[in-house]
Motif scaffolding. Structure first.
Motif, PDB file in Angstrom:
ATOM      1  N   ALA A 161       0.837  -1.211   0.000  1.00  0.00           N
ATOM      2  CA  ALA A 161       0.000   0.000   0.000  1.00  0.00           C
ATOM      3  C   ALA A 161       0.868   1.257   0.000  1.00  0.00           C
ATOM      4  O   ALA A 161       0.537   2.238  -0.663  1.00  0.00           O
ATOM      5  N   SER A 198       0.616  -5.531  -6.525  1.00  0.00           N
ATOM      6  CA  SER A 198      -0.121  -4.313  -6.206  1.00  0.00           C
ATOM      7  C   SER A 198      -1.419  -4.724  -5.512  1.00  0.00           C
ATOM      8  O   SER A 198      -1.795  -5.894  -5.515  1.00  0.00           O
ATOM      9  N   LEU A 199      -2.083  -3.752  -4.911  1.00  0.00           N
ATOM     10  CA  LEU A 199      -3.330  -4.044  -4.216  1.00  0.00           C
ATOM     11  C   LEU A 199      -4.507  -3.930  -5.176  1.00  0.00           C
ATOM     12  O   LEU A 199      -4.543  -3.067  -6.044  1.00  0.00           O
ATOM     13  N   PRO A 247      -8.713  -3.285  -5.497  1.00  0.00           N
ATOM     14  CA  PRO A 247      -9.588  -2.379  -4.731  1.00  0.00           C
ATOM     15  C   PRO A 247      -9.955  -2.943  -3.349  1.00  0.00           C
ATOM     16  O   PRO A 247      -9.962  -2.214  -2.359  1.00  0.00           O
ATOM     17  N   HIS A 286      -6.944  -2.458  -1.188  1.00  0.00           N
ATOM     18  CA  HIS A 286      -6.816  -1.050  -0.771  1.00  0.00           C
ATOM     19  C   HIS A 286      -7.752  -0.748   0.392  1.00  0.00           C
ATOM     20  O   HIS A 286      -7.366  -0.068   1.350  1.00  0.00           O
ATOM     21  N   SER A 287      -8.974  -1.261   0.322  1.00  0.00           N
ATOM     22  CA  SER A 287      -9.918  -0.982   1.405  1.00  0.00           C
ATOM     23  C   SER A 287      -9.447  -1.619   2.710  1.00  0.00           C
ATOM     24  O   SER A 287      -9.569  -1.014   3.778  1.00  0.00           O
ATOM     25  N   GLN A 317      -6.516   0.417   4.132  1.00  0.00           N
ATOM     26  CA  GLN A 317      -6.995   1.633   4.805  1.00  0.00           C
ATOM     27  C   GLN A 317      -7.547   1.316   6.191  1.00  0.00           C
ATOM     28  O   GLN A 317      -7.400   2.113   7.121  1.00  0.00           O
TER      29      GLN A 317
END
Length: 119
Positions: free
Chosen positions: A28, A78-79, A81, A84-85, A88
């Motif tokens: 991230a 890579s992340l 979606p 990514h959530s 976070q």
């Protein structure tokens, strides 16, 4: 929520293991990340364990593996979606750790001393 007692149970099952949260954190932070960069960032993880954890994160839809079909081989992570959530959602845990690192270090050191005396 079939199979899960609550949302926290679902989250913990996805990030179960010592290394997955750290892998998510570093991917991230750095965006697409090559394997060697991850290996250096996630200190003390073996190659076997890092590969296994990356495969599980990919299978769970959190990490995307991109093979650039080059010689020498170039692969990065890579992340997604969903990843990514989740990354976070880990941000407050990182902030808590940074805020309390001195106290946590002290407690762990005391525990280590106590455990070594009990042997």
């Amino acid at each position: 929520m079939p199979g899960f007692t609550c949302g926290l149970d679902a989250t913990l099952r996805v990030i179960a293991g010592k290394w997955k949260p750290l892998i998510l954190y570093f991917v991230a932070q750095d965006g697409p990340t090559r394997y060697g960069e991850l290996r250096r960032a996630v200190r003390d993880v073996s190659d076997k364990m890092l590969i296994q954890q990356l495969k599980e994160l990919e299978a769970d839809g959190l990490v995307k593996r991109t093979d650039h079909k080059e010689v020498p081989p170039r692969v990065d992570y890579s992340l997604t979606p969903l990843g990514h959530s989740l990354a976070q959602a880990l941000v407050p845990l990182c902030a808590w750790g940074e805020e309390h690192v001195a106290e946590v270090s002290r407690v762990f050191a005391e525990r280590d001393v106590s455990n070594s005396r009990g042997r």
